[in-house]
Design a protein around this motif. Structure first.
Motif, PDB file in Angstrom:
ATOM      1  N   LYS A 128       0.826  -1.207   0.000  1.00 20.01           N
ATOM      2  CA  LYS A 128       0.000   0.000   0.000  1.00 20.01           C
ATOM      3  C   LYS A 128       0.859   1.257   0.000  1.00 20.01           C
ATOM      4  CE  LYS A 128      -3.850  -2.120   2.539  1.00 20.01           C
ATOM      5  NZ  LYS A 128      -4.555  -2.159   3.849  1.00 20.01           N
ATOM      6  N   GLU A 129       2.005   1.180   0.697  1.00 20.73           N
ATOM      7  CA  GLU A 129       2.873   2.350   0.857  1.00 20.73           C
ATOM      8  C   GLU A 129       3.827   2.545  -0.322  1.00 20.73           C
ATOM      9  OE1 GLU A 129       4.899   1.944   4.553  1.00 20.73           O
ATOM     10  OE2 GLU A 129       3.055   1.862   5.744  1.00 20.73           O
ATOM     11  N   ASN A 130       4.210   1.449  -0.990  1.00 21.69           N
ATOM     12  CA  ASN A 130       5.204   1.534  -2.067  1.00 21.69           C
ATOM     13  C   ASN A 130       4.561   1.178  -3.405  1.00 21.69           C
ATOM     14  OD1 ASN A 130       7.389   1.296  -3.842  1.00 21.69           O
ATOM     15  ND2 ASN A 130       8.755   0.514  -2.260  1.00 21.69           N
ATOM     16  N   PRO A 131       4.324   2.149  -4.284  1.00 24.43           N
ATOM     17  CA  PRO A 131       3.644   1.887  -5.561  1.00 24.43           C
ATOM     18  C   PRO A 131       4.508   1.136  -6.574  1.00 24.43           C
ATOM     19  CG  PRO A 131       4.365   4.172  -5.465  1.00 24.43           C
ATOM     20  CD  PRO A 131       4.667   3.582  -4.126  1.00 24.43           C
ATOM     21  N   TYR A 165       9.161  -2.613  -9.906  1.00 23.45           N
ATOM     22  CA  TYR A 165       8.934  -2.063 -11.246  1.00 23.45           C
ATOM     23  C   TYR A 165       9.588  -0.691 -11.339  1.00 23.45           C
ATOM     24  CZ  TYR A 165       5.505  -5.782 -11.660  1.00 23.45           C
ATOM     25  OH  TYR A 165       4.886  -7.016 -11.703  1.00 23.45           O
ATOM     26  N   ASP A 166      10.558  -0.556 -12.234  1.00 23.95           N
ATOM     27  CA  ASP A 166      11.274   0.713 -12.395  1.00 23.95           C
ATOM     28  C   ASP A 166      10.709   1.455 -13.610  1.00 23.95           C
ATOM     29  OD1 ASP A 166      12.939   2.816 -12.418  1.00 23.95           O
ATOM     30  OD2 ASP A 166      14.807   1.678 -12.426  1.00 23.95           O
ATOM     31  N   TYR A 167       9.681   2.277 -13.361  1.00 23.16           N
ATOM     32  CA  TYR A 167       9.020   3.005 -14.434  1.00 23.16           C
ATOM     33  C   TYR A 167       9.855   4.184 -14.948  1.00 23.16           C
ATOM     34  CZ  TYR A 167       4.895   0.408 -12.933  1.00 23.16           C
ATOM     35  OH  TYR A 167       4.001  -0.586 -12.604  1.00 23.16           O
ATOM     36  N   SER A 168      10.953   4.460 -14.261  1.00 20.15           N
ATOM     37  CA  SER A 168      11.760   5.624 -14.655  1.00 20.15           C
ATOM     38  C   SER A 168      12.747   5.307 -15.782  1.00 20.15           C
ATOM     39  CB  SER A 168      12.546   6.139 -13.439  1.00 20.15           C
ATOM     40  OG  SER A 168      13.501   5.172 -13.024  1.00 20.15           O
TER      41      SER A 168
END
Length: 431
Positions: A42-45, A253-256
């Motif tokens: 919940k805290e880490n998207p 998941y590294d969206y950056s």
């Protein structure tokens, strides 16, 4: 220098915080771990955690192995065990630890001391100072108020633990507790020469206390027993496998990636939560490895239990496992706290495998095995002439080469919730 110093302080604080969290994760059982991981998601998207759902197809120890349900360590937390766990990190001599544990075993379910200090002193042939020191240690343990001999002492002990002790309240509970029950405000104002407001504040502090602190521990139960590991035999060897929910998988998941047009704030966002995810991955792997090592070491030491049953349980202490695995005793303590193992003999708390014991002519024997013998002797005694504790002590020596004192027999009998020979005889006549 100042920016560098600030960075070092932040790093030190962060490492200390992460170490504290890693220690906390180690002591979680499977159910608590799942709750913790749900909060993390919940805290880490940026993370996803795969966990297994629990099942409840587990059994208590099987019957017909020389013991019955009274030997099962109940799901309800035991006050004596809870307090003895607090002694693990204390540097006590074996003789003084025995004195302290005798005092702990002499507490009733409400947390009050049931043995007179003189009897406690005679039981160990020691001085008054030693007994008072043992009592002071017990009264310093959790929950506050434990080890008291009267209600007044119990409440005073709790008040003294407050960050800012209310000395007026302490004096009231010690000398005029009945005035609180009757709400005799005027008499207290006259007695202590203080304002009515101060008296009412003292009464509020007193009314917030627990008259039966032992219930705070004994009343806590775990709703479901969830094994944290399974002991099974493969090709003639006993092995340990952690249950699946103790090996959760964390995906980050590294969206950056390939997004060079991110703002500084967005970069910091991704960096923060990616680092948190990596730390969680590492902490969970470390937890699983620690649990597996500790469980495997326990199985190695208690091989006769798995081969032949609970009556062959050997004496074992946390320090033995800690030294063997090069771990701190407190680490082993956290690893076994509230954990359960599924075995061919049923599900057992991991702490069950740590037993005190003594030496006999045939080798070391655990206190648990001695309790089995004591219970069997009482079960099959002549009901017209019940065995005294002294007679049981003599029979253990002559028939099983186990030398324990009458006092130790009495202690084990009380732990088994078995009445004295006089009470057993009286009960039979009443029937």
């Amino acid at each position: 220098m100042k920016p560098k110093l600030t960075q070092e302080q932040k790093l030190t604080w962060k490492l200390t915080q992460q170490l504290g969290q890693a220690i906390e994760i180690l002591q979680y059982n499977g159910f608590q771990l799942q709750q913790f991981l749900e909060e993390q998601m919940k805290e880490n998207p940026l993370i996803e955690i795969e966990t297994e759902s629990f099942t409840s197809d587990y059994t208590r120890p099987k019957q017909g192995m020389g013991f019955d349900e009274s030997f099962w360590i109940d799901e309800e937390q035991d006050l004596a065990d809870y307090m003895k766990e607090q002694l693990i990190d204390k540097d006590l001599s074996p003789s003084f630890r025995e004195i302290v544990e005798f005092g702990i075993d002499s507490l009733d379910e409400n947390g009050y001391l049931t043995v007179a200090l003189t009897d406690w002193q005679l039981a160990f042939h020691t001085g008054e100072e030693m007994i008072e020191e043992a009592l002071e240690l017990i009264q310093s343990l959790e929950p506050a108020g434990i080890g008291a001999r009267t209600l007044q002492e119990c409440l005073a002990l709790q008040l003294r633990r407050k960050p800012v002790p209310n000395h007026l309240a302490i004096d009231i509970v010690t000398n005029h507790l009945e005035w609180v029950a009757d709400y005799r405000i005027e008499e207290m104002v006259l007695e202590y020469g203080v304002s009515e407001k101060e008296i009412k504040e003292a009464i509020q502090d007193i009314q917030a206390l627990y008259p039966k602190p032992g219930i705070l521990v004994a009343g806590r139960t775990s709703s479901t027993i969830i094994p944290d590991g399974e002991v099974y035999q493969s090709e003639g060897t006993w092995k340990v496998a952690l249950t699946k929910w103790n090996r959760p998988s964390v995906t980050i998941y590294d969206y950056s990636l390939n997004q060079n047009d991110l703002s500084q704030e967005e970069k910091e966002f991704f960096q923060k939560y990616t680092q948190q995810g990596k730390w969680l991955q590492k902490a969970l792997i470390q937890r699983s490895d620690s649990l597996e090592r500790v469980f495997a070491a326990i199985v190695k030491h208690q091989i006769l239990f798995f081969d032949q049953g609970p009556e062959r349980l050997k004496p074992l202490v946390l320090r033995e496992i800690a030294e063997e695995l090069n771990l701190h005793v407190s680490t082993v303590s956290r690893a076994v706290k509230e954990k359960y193992l599924q075995t061919p003999h049923g599900v057992f708390p991991v702490k069950f495998f740590f037993q005190s014991g003594l030496k006999s002519n045939t080798g070391e024997i655990s206190a648990y095995a001695i309790k089995i013998l004591i219970k069997e002797m009482i079960d099959y005694e002549d009901k017209q002439k019940p065995l005294s504790d002294q007679k049981i002590s003599e029979l253990l020596k002559h028939e099983f080469h186990i030398e324990i004192s009458r006092r130790t027999v009495a202690k084990y009998r009380l732990e088994l919730k078995l009445p004295s020979s006089n009470r057993r005889k009286r009960r039979m006549h009443n029937e």
